[in-house]
Write a protein that holds these residues in place. Structure first.
Motif, PDB file in Angstrom:
ATOM      1  N   ILE A  44       2.306  10.484  -4.001  1.00  0.00           N
ATOM      2  CA  ILE A  44       1.168  10.179  -4.877  1.00  0.00           C
ATOM      3  C   ILE A  44       0.675   8.752  -4.649  1.00  0.00           C
ATOM      4  O   ILE A  44      -0.526   8.507  -4.522  1.00  0.00           O
ATOM      5  CB  ILE A  44       1.534  10.422  -6.360  1.00  0.00           C
ATOM      6  CG1 ILE A  44       1.662  11.934  -6.611  1.00  0.00           C
ATOM      7  CG2 ILE A  44       0.521   9.779  -7.298  1.00  0.00           C
ATOM      8  CD1 ILE A  44       2.225  12.304  -7.972  1.00  0.00           C
ATOM      9  N   ASP A  47      -1.242   8.610  -1.456  1.00  0.00           N
ATOM     10  CA  ASP A  47      -2.580   9.181  -1.624  1.00  0.00           C
ATOM     11  C   ASP A  47      -3.506   8.211  -2.350  1.00  0.00           C
ATOM     12  O   ASP A  47      -4.662   8.046  -1.975  1.00  0.00           O
ATOM     13  CB  ASP A  47      -2.516  10.498  -2.401  1.00  0.00           C
ATOM     14  CG  ASP A  47      -1.963  11.654  -1.585  1.00  0.00           C
ATOM     15  OD1 ASP A  47      -1.860  11.529  -0.342  1.00  0.00           O
ATOM     16  OD2 ASP A  47      -1.627  12.688  -2.198  1.00  0.00           O
ATOM     17  N   ASP A  50      -3.718   4.828   0.016  1.00  0.00           N
ATOM     18  CA  ASP A  50      -3.988   5.049   1.434  1.00  0.00           C
ATOM     19  C   ASP A  50      -2.903   4.502   2.364  1.00  0.00           C
ATOM     20  O   ASP A  50      -3.174   3.681   3.242  1.00  0.00           O
ATOM     21  CB  ASP A  50      -5.361   4.462   1.793  1.00  0.00           C
ATOM     22  CG  ASP A  50      -5.870   4.999   3.117  1.00  0.00           C
ATOM     23  OD1 ASP A  50      -5.560   6.160   3.451  1.00  0.00           O
ATOM     24  OD2 ASP A  50      -6.574   4.248   3.820  1.00  0.00           O
ATOM     25  N   ASP A  52       1.049   5.853   4.314  1.00  0.00           N
ATOM     26  CA  ASP A  52       1.920   6.968   4.661  1.00  0.00           C
ATOM     27  C   ASP A  52       3.202   6.872   3.828  1.00  0.00           C
ATOM     28  O   ASP A  52       3.921   5.878   3.918  1.00  0.00           O
ATOM     29  CB  ASP A  52       2.243   6.920   6.154  1.00  0.00           C
ATOM     30  CG  ASP A  52       3.076   8.090   6.639  1.00  0.00           C
ATOM     31  OD1 ASP A  52       3.619   8.864   5.808  1.00  0.00           O
ATOM     32  OD2 ASP A  52       3.201   8.231   7.864  1.00  0.00           O
ATOM     33  N   THR A 155      -0.476  18.388  -6.962  1.00  0.00           N
ATOM     34  CA  THR A 155      -1.921  18.177  -7.071  1.00  0.00           C
ATOM     35  C   THR A 155      -2.310  17.840  -8.502  1.00  0.00           C
ATOM     36  O   THR A 155      -3.130  16.940  -8.741  1.00  0.00           O
ATOM     37  CB  THR A 155      -2.686  19.427  -6.588  1.00  0.00           C
ATOM     38  OG1 THR A 155      -2.296  19.701  -5.236  1.00  0.00           O
ATOM     39  CG2 THR A 155      -4.180  19.235  -6.658  1.00  0.00           C
ATOM     40  N   LEU A 158      -1.119  14.289  -9.234  1.00  0.00           N
ATOM     41  CA  LEU A 158      -1.994  13.328  -8.592  1.00  0.00           C
ATOM     42  C   LEU A 158      -3.271  13.113  -9.401  1.00  0.00           C
ATOM     43  O   LEU A 158      -3.718  11.976  -9.578  1.00  0.00           O
ATOM     44  CB  LEU A 158      -2.343  13.782  -7.170  1.00  0.00           C
ATOM     45  CG  LEU A 158      -3.369  12.921  -6.420  1.00  0.00           C
ATOM     46  CD1 LEU A 158      -2.876  11.488  -6.252  1.00  0.00           C
ATOM     47  CD2 LEU A 158      -3.700  13.549  -5.074  1.00  0.00           C
ATOM     48  N   LYS A 162      -4.367   9.308 -10.873  1.00  0.00           N
ATOM     49  CA  LYS A 162      -5.548   8.574 -10.396  1.00  0.00           C
ATOM     50  C   LYS A 162      -5.965   7.487 -11.383  1.00  0.00           C
ATOM     51  O   LYS A 162      -6.653   6.536 -11.024  1.00  0.00           O
ATOM     52  CB  LYS A 162      -6.705   9.532 -10.113  1.00  0.00           C
ATOM     53  CG  LYS A 162      -6.491  10.307  -8.837  1.00  0.00           C
ATOM     54  CD  LYS A 162      -7.647  11.236  -8.530  1.00  0.00           C
ATOM     55  CE  LYS A 162      -7.360  11.953  -7.218  1.00  0.00           C
ATOM     56  NZ  LYS A 162      -8.382  12.957  -6.912  1.00  0.00           N
TER      57      LYS A 162
END
Length: 171
Positions: A44, A47, A50, A52, A155, A158, A162
Motif C-alpha cells: 500500500i 502504491d 510510488d 517498489d 484494493t 488501499l 489514500k
C-alpha cells in the motif's frame, strides 16, 4: 514474555504519523515494521508513494521519511502471546513517549491508526497524558493492513489508505 517495539522512524519535518499497536512476532524477529509477508502495509505504501514494495527495508523507510511519513507503534512494550492485537494484555502495556516526540517533531498534522487496537491504545494510554497542544492533532482510523483483517481485500484497504497521501498533499 514481554515484547518490546522499535524506535520510531521519522524525519524532523514529518507531517503524518502512522501508528500501529505493537510489531507482530514476525516483525520482531526480523526487526522490521510490517515484516509479515501477507501484511499489505508495504504494498500500500509503495502504491501511495510510488516505490517498489520489494526494495530493501531500509530504503523503504527512507522513502517514507522523505515523503513526510513517520512510523511508530503506540505500545513500547506489552505481554502478548502470539501476534494478534486481541491477545495484548492491556494491564501490561507501556506506551511510547509521544509527548517528547511531538515536542521534537513540530510539523505532525495528522495521526493515522493502522487498525482499531492502535487507536484504542492511543486514546486510552496516550491522549490523556498529552499537553493540550498535542491533543488536537487530527486522528484517523484506517483499516488494519494485517492479514488478520480479512474482511477487506488489498484494493479496499488501499482506497481507505489514500487519505494518508491526500493529507500530505494538502498540508
Amino acid at each position: 514474555m514481554i515484547d518490546r517495539g522499535f524506535p520510531y522512524s521519522a524525519n524532523r519535518d514529518a507531517k503524518v504519523f502512522i501508528l500501529g499497536s505493537m510489531p507482530s512476532v514476525k516483525s520482531l524477529v526480523k526487526a522490521e515494521y510490517y515484516a509479515h509477508p501477507q501484511n499489505a502495509f508495504w504494498v500500500i505504501m509503495g502504491d501511495l508513494f510510488d516505490f517498489d514494495a520489494a526494495l530493501p527495508y531500509e530504503e523503504r523507510l527512507v522513502l517514507l521519511r522523505e515523503s513526510g511519513v513517520a512510523l511508530w507503534d503506540v505500545a513500547h512494550q506489552c505481554v502478548r502471546p502470539g501476534s494478534l492485537d486481541s491477545a495484548i494484555k492491556m494491564e501490561s502495556v507501556v506506551a511510547n513517549d509521544f509527548e517528547t516526540l511531538f515536542k521534537t517533531h513540530r510539523h505532525i498534522r495528522a495521526i493515522f491508526f493502522n487498525g482499531r487496537k492502535a487507536e484504542e491504545l492511543y486514546r486510552r494510554l496516550v491522549l490523556p497524558t498529552l499537553a493540550s497542544e498535542f491533543q488536537t492533532i487530527e486522528q484517523y482510523l484506517l483499516p488494519s493492513t494485517s492479514p488478520a483483517n480479512a474482511a477487506m481485500n488489498r484494493t479496499q484497504k488501499l482506497a481507505s489508505w489514500k487519505k494518508v497521501r491526500d493529507t500530505l498533499e494538502n498540508s
